[in-house]
Design a protein around this motif. Structure first.
Motif, short mmCIF file in Angstrom:
data_model
loop_
_atom_site.label_atom_id
_atom_site.label_comp_id
_atom_site.label_asym_id
_atom_site.label_seq_id
_atom_site.Cartn_x
_atom_site.Cartn_y
_atom_site.Cartn_z
N ALA A 218 -119.19 7.23 -74.38
CA ALA A 218 -119.01 6.15 -73.41
C ALA A 218 -118.61 6.68 -72.04
O ALA A 218 -118.89 6.05 -71.01
CB ALA A 218 -117.96 5.17 -73.91
N THR A 219 -117.93 7.83 -72.00
CA THR A 219 -117.36 8.31 -70.74
C THR A 219 -118.06 9.54 -70.17
O THR A 219 -117.79 9.91 -69.03
CB THR A 219 -115.88 8.64 -70.93
OG1 THR A 219 -115.74 9.66 -71.95
CG2 THR A 219 -115.09 7.41 -71.33
N ARG B 251 -119.92 8.75 -66.95
CA ARG B 251 -119.29 7.78 -66.05
C ARG B 251 -118.21 8.46 -65.22
O ARG B 251 -117.42 9.24 -65.75
CB ARG B 251 -118.69 6.65 -66.88
CG ARG B 251 -118.11 5.52 -66.07
CD ARG B 251 -117.69 4.39 -66.99
NE ARG B 251 -116.59 4.79 -67.86
CZ ARG B 251 -116.29 4.18 -69.01
NH1 ARG B 251 -117.04 3.19 -69.44
NH2 ARG B 251 -115.27 4.58 -69.72
N PRO C 36 -115.43 -0.12 -65.07
CA PRO C 36 -116.17 -0.86 -66.09
C PRO C 36 -115.48 -2.18 -66.41
O PRO C 36 -114.30 -2.39 -66.09
CB PRO C 36 -116.16 0.09 -67.29
CG PRO C 36 -114.92 0.89 -67.11
CD PRO C 36 -114.75 1.06 -65.63
N ASP C 37 -116.21 -3.05 -67.03
CA ASP C 37 -115.63 -4.34 -67.43
C ASP C 37 -114.48 -4.11 -68.41
O ASP C 37 -114.66 -3.44 -69.44
CB ASP C 37 -116.71 -5.21 -68.08
CG ASP C 37 -116.22 -6.61 -68.36
OD1 ASP C 37 -115.51 -6.80 -69.37
OD2 ASP C 37 -116.52 -7.51 -67.54
N ASP D 23 -116.36 -3.20 -72.02
CA ASP D 23 -116.39 -1.75 -72.20
C ASP D 23 -115.53 -1.33 -73.39
O ASP D 23 -115.96 -0.52 -74.22
CB ASP D 23 -115.90 -1.06 -70.93
CG ASP D 23 -116.05 0.45 -71.00
OD1 ASP D 23 -117.18 0.93 -70.80
OD2 ASP D 23 -115.06 1.14 -71.27
N ARG D 24 -114.34 -1.87 -73.47
CA ARG D 24 -113.46 -1.52 -74.58
C ARG D 24 -114.00 -2.05 -75.91
O ARG D 24 -113.99 -1.34 -76.92
CB ARG D 24 -112.06 -2.10 -74.31
CG ARG D 24 -111.03 -1.73 -75.36
CD ARG D 24 -110.85 -0.23 -75.43
NE ARG D 24 -109.92 0.15 -76.48
CZ ARG D 24 -109.71 1.39 -76.87
NH1 ARG D 24 -110.37 2.38 -76.26
NH2 ARG D 24 -108.87 1.67 -77.84
N GLN E 202 -116.96 0.11 -77.02
CA GLN E 202 -116.53 1.37 -77.62
C GLN E 202 -116.02 1.16 -79.05
O GLN E 202 -116.33 1.95 -79.95
CB GLN E 202 -115.42 2.01 -76.78
CG GLN E 202 -115.89 2.64 -75.48
CD GLN E 202 -114.79 3.44 -74.82
OE1 GLN E 202 -114.09 4.22 -75.46
NE2 GLN E 202 -114.62 3.25 -73.52
N THR F 129 -123.30 -3.61 -74.37
CA THR F 129 -122.51 -2.51 -73.81
C THR F 129 -122.55 -1.29 -74.74
O THR F 129 -122.72 -0.15 -74.28
CB THR F 129 -121.06 -2.95 -73.60
OG1 THR F 129 -121.03 -4.08 -72.71
CG2 THR F 129 -120.23 -1.83 -73.02
#
Length: 588
Positions: A239-240, A243, A249-250, A254-255, A258, A323
């Motif tokens: 995810a990162t 980025r 991120p939202d 985003d959380r 993940q 996402t």
């Protein structure tokens, strides 16, 4: 005397006076030599050995100058002129010391850096450490990173980072080596050396075919997932890794994305399913298979969590799944899947634990930033190997690997953006895991790990190397402050009608290296900041000046594009993609 750039220089009158004195000394020497030769070979009068007395006698006519002495004087004069011309030409051809080399006199003393030059800690591995550069002025002592040091090298483009840092580090590594890069030059230069019979196998992970690699082996990312913690770590890496740290991120999707990806990764790992199943599950929120696998293996908390996610309102669920899909979008590329899946079972699988146990193997992870990058996979693969090395180190006395593992993370901010790196870099030193983190600028590190993360990593390493080519004045000012100041002598002359000429001497406090000097650091020079010592200026030591120069040249000639051993041009080494990855064959 005047002062220029921190050094004392002579005036034109003083230079002229010195030149006249030198010419007079040479003339007297030629005359005395000729007179002595005439006395020996032509029985002329023997001159005195005192040059002042000889000149006085010659001027007053008390010494009989003969024709033989004139002949010998002509020969000696011609010889002296020839030698003078040769010396002047040699001095003109010699590259004068740069401004920064002269300033290096005001930095640390050699005894302060003995730990990095001549007296490394006795409890460490006995092989010489990774070469950094030779201390200036003089260039007699070679600074080396010990086997408990971590290194950050910051230098701009075209400053020789690969030539003088990455390649020499690979060549000096006594054990297993992990290399990340965005181009093939380090692979071509070191692969032939690392393929020697006393070393382990070579693993080239090259999903974008940047180094001509072919998928003759594969690595299952799900082998990294053994529990809830590792599932979340892998999801966070994916995810990162692409980025920026300052991206926004939202906060919900985003959380949640993940966490959803973590659940699906754990379900696939429990059921020994391929990574392609995770991609299909993300694309189909109604698929019950991941929930059934979590329930089958007793992961009831995540089973209920996945159930709740699947029962979210339609738009909210679509946002969470969408996402998560962006984090694993690379799994739709068949060229990438050829490296991380092997449904036919005919290729060897890469095992990070077996790799670190082999002690002398080499892993090259090659990727390029931008669209279609495989950086999420190269980051995850690097993290898997380093964590496997850490686990193995804990089984040995002192928690250290018996043979150090070296990781050269070239272009780390682009293709190995591991979010945990600032937290673990200092810990790896006690495990005999040596990291060499190579960045193009300070701001590049901030984009990857944030202001706090970059500062934490910069402060945690033992050796900080700046190789020039950076225009960040704030960063350069911090280096200038760490180099300290010195007292520059300022000599001035004045003339008074009554008192005549007079000279005064004063001292001016100034930086050893100001921002302008550091910004214009010439090629081949690097500033090294070490723990427990003041900075030193070093002359970089490219692989061409090292003991493996011929072997590196042979490796480049062997593996560069178009050579006989290049996989692209050698059809015998090419393993075609299996049928299940062809465009005609549907994905099962």
């Amino acid at each position: 005397m005047n002062s220029s750039h921190g050094t004392t220089v002579a005036t034109d009158q003083e230079i002229a006076a010195c030149a006249i004195a030198a010419l007079m000394a040479v003339a007297v020497g030629v005359a005395m030599g000729a007179a002595h030769l005439a006395a020996v070979f032509a029985h002329s009068p023997r001159p005195t050995a005192n040059p002042i007395v000889f000149v006085a006698q010659l001027a007053r006519g008390r010494f009989a100058w003969t024709g033989a002495a004139s002949g010998y004087a002509a020969v000696l004069g011609t010889l002296a002129v020839s030698i003078g011309v040769w010396v002047i030409s040699a001095l003109a051809r010699r590259k004068p010391p740069t401004h920064v080399d002269r300033r290096a006199l005001h930095l640390t003393r050699s005894q302060e850096i003995a730990r990095y030059t001549t007296k490394p800690p006795a409890h460490l591995y006995c092989a010489p450490g990774l070469p950094i550069g030779k201390v200036l002025p003089g260039g007699r002592q070679l600074v080396r990173a010990t086997w408990e040091d971590q290194v950050i090298h910051i230098a701009g483009t075209r400053t020789g980072k690969t030539t003088s840092t990455a390649i020499p580090a690979v060549l000096a590594a006594p054990g297993a080596v992990v290399v990340t890069s965005n181009k093939r030059d380090i692979v071509d230069a070191t692969r032939g050396v690392r393929e020697s019979p006393d070393r382990g196998p070579i693993w080239l992970f090259d999903p974008q075919a940047l180094a001509g690699g072919q998928p003759t082996w594969w690595w299952d990312p799900l082998s990294y997932v053994t529990n809830v913690r590792t599932a979340r770590q892998l999801a966070t890496i994916w995810a990162t890794s692409g980025r920026d740290a300052d991206a926004r991120p939202d906060p919900y999707f985003d959380r949640a994305g993940q966490e959803l990806l973590s659940m699906l990764l754990l379900a696939a790992a429990r059921g020994r399913r391929p990574i392609t199943d995770v991609y299909e599950w993300v694309a189909n929120p109604d698929d019950d298979m991941p929930r059934e696998l979590l329930a089958e293996y007793g992961d009831w908390i995540w089973h209920r969590g996945l159930t709740m996610t699947q029962r979210l309102p339609e738009k909210q669920r679509a946002g969470v799944y969408g996402t998560a899909a962006t984090f694993i979008a690379w799994a739709a590329d068949p060229d990438v899947l050829a490296w991380i899946a092997d449904p036919g079972g005919f290729r060897p699988a890469f095992d990070p634990h077996a790799f670190v146990e082999g002690a002398n193997a080499t892993l090259y992870s090659i990727s390029r930033e931008g669209e279609g990058s495989s950086a999420p996979l190269t980051t995850a693969l690097t993290a898997a190997v380093l964590e496997a090395a850490e686990e193995r180190a804990s089984t040995f006395p002192g928690g250290r690997l018996p043979v150090p593992l070296t990781a050269i993370l070239d272009e780390a901010a682009n293709i190995c953006r591991w979010h945990q790196l600032p937290n673990i870099v200092s810990h790896y030193g006690s495990r005999a895991i040596v990291l060499v983190i190579i960045l193009q600028s300070w701001s590049q590190g901030i984009r990857a790990w944030g202001q706090h993360g970059m500062r934490a990593m910069w402060g945690a390493v033992n050796l900080r190397v700046y190789g020039g080519g950076v225009a960040d004045t704030e960063f350069l000012k911090s280096l200038s402050d760490l180099c300290g100041q010195w007292d520059r002598p300022m000599r001035s002359r004045s003339h008074s009608y009554r008192m005549g000429p007079s000279t005064s001497l004063a001292h001016h406090r100034e930086e050893v290296f100001d921002v302008a000097s550091l910004g214009a650091l010439p090629p081949g020079r690097a500033l090294v900041l070490m723990s427990g010592a003041r900075p030193v200026l070093v002359a970089a030591q490219p692989w061409m000046a090292g003991p493996h120069a011929e072997a590196v040249r042979a490796s480049i000639a062997r593996f560069e594009p178009g050579s006989a051993a290049d996989p692209v041009s050698d059809s015998a080494s090419f393993i075609p993609y299996p049928d299940w990855l062809s465009e005609e064959a549907p994905m099962e």
